[in-house]
Write a protein that holds these residues in place. Structure first.
Motif, PDB file in Angstrom:
ATOM      1  N   MET B   1     -71.150 -23.842  -2.209  1.00  0.00           N
ATOM      2  CA  MET B   1     -71.743 -25.133  -1.884  1.00  0.00           C
ATOM      3  C   MET B   1     -72.848 -25.471  -2.883  1.00  0.00           C
ATOM      4  O   MET B   1     -73.267 -24.629  -3.657  1.00  0.00           O
ATOM      5  CB  MET B   1     -72.278 -25.140  -0.457  1.00  0.00           C
ATOM      6  N   TYR B  60     -72.228 -34.181   3.993  1.00  0.00           N
ATOM      7  CA  TYR B  60     -70.794 -33.902   4.115  1.00  0.00           C
ATOM      8  C   TYR B  60     -70.481 -32.714   5.026  1.00  0.00           C
ATOM      9  O   TYR B  60     -69.485 -32.014   4.846  1.00  0.00           O
ATOM     10  CB  TYR B  60     -70.129 -33.764   2.729  1.00  0.00           C
ATOM     11  N   THR B  62     -71.677 -29.753   5.531  1.00  0.00           N
ATOM     12  CA  THR B  62     -71.690 -28.366   5.068  1.00  0.00           C
ATOM     13  C   THR B  62     -73.074 -27.754   5.241  1.00  0.00           C
ATOM     14  O   THR B  62     -74.074 -28.342   4.833  1.00  0.00           O
ATOM     15  CB  THR B  62     -71.295 -28.293   3.576  1.00  0.00           C
ATOM     16  N   SER B  64     -75.261 -23.868   5.024  1.00  0.00           N
ATOM     17  CA  SER B  64     -75.276 -22.427   4.766  1.00  0.00           C
ATOM     18  C   SER B  64     -75.808 -21.729   6.010  1.00  0.00           C
ATOM     19  O   SER B  64     -76.432 -22.359   6.877  1.00  0.00           O
ATOM     20  CB  SER B  64     -76.184 -22.109   3.576  1.00  0.00           C
ATOM     21  N   GLN B  89     -71.608 -35.943  11.422  1.00  0.00           N
ATOM     22  CA  GLN B  89     -71.821 -34.592  10.885  1.00  0.00           C
ATOM     23  C   GLN B  89     -73.309 -34.271  10.724  1.00  0.00           C
ATOM     24  O   GLN B  89     -73.679 -33.406   9.936  1.00  0.00           O
ATOM     25  CB  GLN B  89     -71.084 -34.417   9.537  1.00  0.00           C
ATOM     26  N   HIS B 130     -63.952 -32.154   7.045  1.00  0.00           N
ATOM     27  CA  HIS B 130     -64.683 -30.918   7.366  1.00  0.00           C
ATOM     28  C   HIS B 130     -63.926 -29.669   6.923  1.00  0.00           C
ATOM     29  O   HIS B 130     -64.479 -28.577   6.944  1.00  0.00           O
ATOM     30  CB  HIS B 130     -65.006 -30.858   8.858  1.00  0.00           C
ATOM     31  N   ASP B 141     -61.874 -30.353  -4.185  1.00  0.00           N
ATOM     32  CA  ASP B 141     -62.855 -30.379  -3.101  1.00  0.00           C
ATOM     33  C   ASP B 141     -63.572 -31.737  -3.085  1.00  0.00           C
ATOM     34  O   ASP B 141     -64.278 -32.083  -4.041  1.00  0.00           O
ATOM     35  CB  ASP B 141     -63.851 -29.230  -3.312  1.00  0.00           C
ATOM     36  N   ARG B 143     -66.101 -32.633  -1.673  1.00  0.00           N
ATOM     37  CA  ARG B 143     -67.567 -32.538  -1.596  1.00  0.00           C
ATOM     38  C   ARG B 143     -68.223 -32.640  -2.970  1.00  0.00           C
ATOM     39  O   ARG B 143     -69.404 -32.970  -3.067  1.00  0.00           O
ATOM     40  CB  ARG B 143     -67.964 -31.235  -0.895  1.00  0.00           C
ATOM     41  N   PHE B 293     -68.951 -26.062  -6.328  1.00  0.00           N
ATOM     42  CA  PHE B 293     -67.933 -26.061  -5.272  1.00  0.00           C
ATOM     43  C   PHE B 293     -66.714 -25.227  -5.661  1.00  0.00           C
ATOM     44  O   PHE B 293     -65.628 -25.425  -5.125  1.00  0.00           O
ATOM     45  CB  PHE B 293     -67.538 -27.494  -4.917  1.00  0.00           C
ATOM     46  N   GLU B 370     -70.842 -19.799   5.127  1.00  0.00           N
ATOM     47  CA  GLU B 370     -70.784 -21.256   5.143  1.00  0.00           C
ATOM     48  C   GLU B 370     -70.251 -21.770   6.476  1.00  0.00           C
ATOM     49  O   GLU B 370     -69.309 -21.211   7.025  1.00  0.00           O
ATOM     50  CB  GLU B 370     -69.868 -21.713   4.001  1.00  0.00           C
ATOM     51  N   ARG B 372     -69.251 -25.463   8.738  1.00  0.00           N
ATOM     52  CA  ARG B 372     -69.000 -26.905   8.670  1.00  0.00           C
ATOM     53  C   ARG B 372     -69.278 -27.563  10.022  1.00  0.00           C
ATOM     54  O   ARG B 372     -69.083 -26.940  11.067  1.00  0.00           O
ATOM     55  CB  ARG B 372     -67.533 -27.176   8.293  1.00  0.00           C
ATOM     56  N   THR B 374     -68.009 -30.871  12.163  1.00  0.00           N
ATOM     57  CA  THR B 374     -66.909 -31.839  12.151  1.00  0.00           C
ATOM     58  C   THR B 374     -67.367 -33.153  12.786  1.00  0.00           C
ATOM     59  O   THR B 374     -68.291 -33.159  13.609  1.00  0.00           O
ATOM     60  CB  THR B 374     -65.678 -31.336  12.928  1.00  0.00           C
TER      61      THR B 374
END
Lengths: 96, 552, 180
Positions: B1, B60, B62, B64, B89, B130, B141, B143, B293, B370, B372, B374
């Protein structure tokens, strides 16, 4: 004309508050000063304006209430939720 | 990421200090509430029914593990031990004190997070598929491009006072998991016949009072021109969008009033005159962001893990969870796991600090650290080895995050509604809870199959009811909560808007109405393989109306 | 309402805004609404005194595009601070039409917009807020990083990064920023 109390959110933490009879902004609706009639309601509004100028509360407004055996009850559902907190777990009104 | 460099870090630190100054000016009385409100809103700070609410950007979707732990810490230290994941999100804290918010933002900055542009009439936090980076058939990707848009849109000096809020979503597969057609701009990454990378550009979608599906104004835009093209769209909207009426100020109204062809012509004309080289990023910068990414260091594994297959065959409960909550991964031997934030009877999208900490640990152990978020208000660990699925399932079950209902009738989207929101007309969460409890039998849930129920507490449609297979909209009828039902909406690549089925139902009757709709579907479907949405599209609303209203 | 420059310094204001129907004075700089400019352009230019034009937020720069070397001030009116159209108008004037004179923000101009305004090409500001001097100078530089090109001299983060990678000083990237 229904009885009224004045409510607002407290500036520092957003808590729902009501103006009490001794001029304090309190979180308990039970302690709110209840106005009957226009003159009393106007006095509450004036006190609200002073509290805005004094940076105590945000956006005060009057709400209609009934007084019954269970104490002061807002007429609108929205205000009943504000008085008691979310109707679901986790919330339950402001701390402190 | 993506990881911040010195410039990204400096910008967020500058923002913390700027907001600290704004809060101090408010508390000292230098700023009135009227002056402060637009400033706090540009940083995601609302004043709701019971308290302030702080909306934190999760770009987006994401996170950590370190970021999720920080959110847990903030929930405990400054709030009430939980947070609410939203349909954009993002994460909302429902009880922060105004005076604490600068410190909360300073803590967020430590983990490269912020609340910039999570409200206000500006370009909002950009959303994405997601499953980005894990989904089969992905062009690349998405992102990468979300991060490019995030940076470009952050404090964009020209577009911080738009007619209305502005939402952009990006996907990179045929399947649409990001609801592109109900965004102000939807971007679908693709390649043309020559293999060149680009976007299908859709404009003018949205929900709210006037739901509209976005129109494609450019079937292919070369990817390197993304920012200049976005700038042309935004400038056209900024200059021509209506500002006299809150309900007519979104770009969808502009596109409809001038017509999609004329709107396209205006954008293309503006774009043609722009100095693309100054606005678009140099290739080296795109490559720098792309490198962030790169896929994680996957192990070389067989397509199917034998141990996992064996367990799935021998354990029906595990198999049920796998079928609903586990999705195929593009990398052999891996899988995508959705963590249900919809326990039966629970609050959709809420997570406790303890759950956040535990999910962070699981992400470190099983999914390259990581997580996500949704738009359907669940979490996901998207890079899990198939061989770890059994152990992960056990851990998730202990955390109450393994309800096997993803995509099924109890995976309900619900906005906060009148329990928290000052705009709402009716409650959403308790309705979601009652429907969820009524439908919680797992065999029945599986038997009904894919069914998306989406609930909004007012016409602003934060709960996406217009695109629910069954949409539920809370309305206030003389001080009482009523619920209007729409059928046939969808937010995926076959997007459609739901149709109102008839008069609204009382709060007591709404669960009955949903059960009646499901029973009608079950009695009319061609077989278990015909999903609710497909059946509705085949047979139309009449049988449902008949079942819901004939007796009255 | 103090008039300041983008360092927060107070400016004296020689400009006189002509009211509707007010006679054009013989001497001194005058500022006129666009409608009046279009109707009395030749008379205004014949005076050999500086002329400025005031645009409402609904008025674009196209009507002025042929005269940008003849006007010394363009003032863009913010009827409400939330009306963001003048930001686009300002960038068009600077970046597309190459206007190099004074560009003034007037009307509902608040402290917390100043950095956005400066980045879009404004160089004088009639500020509603009470503070002036040092306190307001801060408002122009609260955010020290720019992610996108605009009508100011600040290099984008992407260009600074490129300079850091190659060792080449990129500060000249935007040197021609009003020139195309």
């Amino acid at each position: 004309m229904a009885a009224q109390v004045i409510t607002a959110n407290r500036l520092v933490d957003g808590a729902v508050v009501y103006l009490s009879a001794d001029g304090q902004w309190v979180q308990s609706l039970e302690e709110a000063s209840v106005a009957e009639g226009e003159a009393a309601a106007a006095a509450l509004v004036a006190a609200g304006d002073r509290a805005v100028a004094g940076r105590l509360v945000v956006a005060p407004y009057l709400i209609e209430v009934d007084r019954g055996p269970e104490g002061i009850q807002p007429r609108r559902y929205r205000e009943r939720l504000r008085a008691t907190g979310p109707s679901i777990p986790f919330g339950g009104g402001m701390k402190g | 990421m993506y990881q911040y460099d010195a410039h990204d870090r400096q910008l967020v630190l500058d923002r913390v200090e700027q907001f600290r100054g704004q809060v101090q000016r408010r508390l000292s009385g230098e700023l009135s509430e009227e002056e402060f409100k637009p400033l706090r809103l540009m940083n995601g700070l609302y004043l709701q029914l019971h308290a302030y609410m702080l909306r934190i950007a999760i770009p987006y979707g994401t996170l950590s593990s370190a970021q999720l732990r920080k959110l847990a810490h903030i929930a405990r230290r400054y709030d009430r031990g939980y947070g609410h994941f939203t349909t954009r999100q993002n994460l909302q804290f429902n009880w922060p004190a105004l005076a604490d918010t600068p410190d909360i933002l300073a803590e967020l900055a430590e983990v490269e997070m912020h609340a910039i542009q999570t409200s206000g009439n500006c370009i909002r936090n950009v959303t994405a598929d997601h499953f980005a980076g894990a989904a089969a058939g992905e062009i690349e990707d998405p992102r990468i491009w979300c991060e490019i848009i995030r940076q470009w849109s952050t404090f964009h000096p020209e577009f911080s006072f738009l007619p209305r809020k502005f939402k952009i979503a990006v996907t990179a597969t045929e399947q649409d998991r990001a609801a592109l057609r109900v965004h102000d701009i939807g971007l679908r990454l693709l390649r043309d016949h020559a293999g060149q990378l680009g976007f299908e550009v859709m404009v003018g979608g949205g929900q709210g009072r006037t739901p509209v599906l976005a129109k494609t104004i450019r079937p292919f835009l070369a990817a390197e021109h993304l920012l200049s093209y976005l700038e042309a769209i935004l400038r056209t909207y900024n200059l021509l969008g209506r500002r006299d009426n809150l309900y007519k100020s979104r770009i969808k109204i502009l596109v409809d009033s001038v017509g999609p062809e004329e709107f396209t012509r205006l954008v293309e004309e503006e774009w043609r005159q722009m100095p693309h080289d100054r606005i678009d990023l140099p290739e080296a910068e795109i490559q720098r962001i792309r490198a962030h990414f790169a896929p994680p260091p996957f192990e070389a594994l067989p397509q199917r893990d034998a141990e996992f297959e064996l367990r799935r065959r021998g354990d029906p409960a595990f198999a049920r969870w796998v079928r609903a909550n586990v999705s195929p991964h593009k990398q052999p031997g891996y899988a995508i796991v959705t963590l249900s934030l919809k326990p039966h009877g629970g609050i959709p999208g809420d997570a406790t600090a303890e759950q956040m900490d535990a999910v962070a640990d699981l992400a470190d152990r099983y999914s390259f650290g990581e997580i996500r978020v949704t738009h359907e208000q669940n979490l996901a660990l998207v890079h899990v080895r198939q061989r770890d699925l059994g152990a992960l399932w056990h851990s998730l079950a202990e955390l109450n995050l393994a309800t096997p209902n993803v995509g099924l009738a109890t995976d309900i989207i619900a906005c906060p509604g009148l329990d928290y929101c000052s705009l709402a007309n009716a409650r959403s969460i308790p309705v979601a809870q009652r429907i969820s409890l009524a439908l919680q039998d797992l065999d029945r849930l599986t038997g009904v199959g894919e069914l998306k129920i989406k609930i909004s507490g007012c016409i602003n449609a934060c709960g996406h009811h217009h695109v629910g297979h069954i949409g539920i909209l809370g309305v206030d009828k003389k001080g009482e909560e009523f619920y209007q039902i729409t059928l046939g909406g969808s937010a995926d690549e076959t997007a459609s808007l739901g149709e109102i089925v008839g008069p609204a139902f009382s709060s007591e009757r709404v669960v009955w109405a949903v059960e009646t709709i499901i029973a009608t579907y079950l009695s009319l479907r061609r077989g278990p393989e015909e999903r609710f949405l497909d059946a509705y599209r085949r047979i139309g609303p009449d049988p449902f109306k008949e079942a819901l209203y004939a007796a009255h | 309402m103090p008039l300041i420059d983008s360092d927060g310094r107070t400016l004296s204001d020689p400009w006189r805004l002509l009211a509707e129907g007010e006679d054009i004075p013989e001497l001194g700089p005058v500022l006129v609404p666009l409608r009046r400019w279009l109707a009395e352009r030749d008379r205004l230019l014949a005076r050999s005194e500086p002329v400025g034009v005031l645009l409402q937020s609904s008025e674009g720069p196209a009507d002025l595009s042929g005269d940008l070397r003849r006007v010394s001030l363009i003032a863009l009116e913010f009827p409400k601070f939330t009306d963001g159209r003048p930001y686009s108008t300002a960038r068009l004037l600077r970046e597309r039409y190459g206007y190099a004179g004074e560009l003034r923000a007037t009307g509902a101009v608040l402290r917390d917009q100043l950095q956005f305004l400066r980045r879009c090409g404004f160089d004088s500001f009639e500020v509603e807020n009470r503070e002036a001097g040092d306190a307001i100078a801060e408002a122009f530089r609260e955010i020290s990083v720019s992610y996108q090109a605009a009508a100011d001299e600040a290099p984008r983060a992407a260009d600074v990064r490129r300079g850091e990678r190659t060792g080449y000083e990129q500060s000249k990237v935007c040197a021609g920023f009003w020139a195309y």
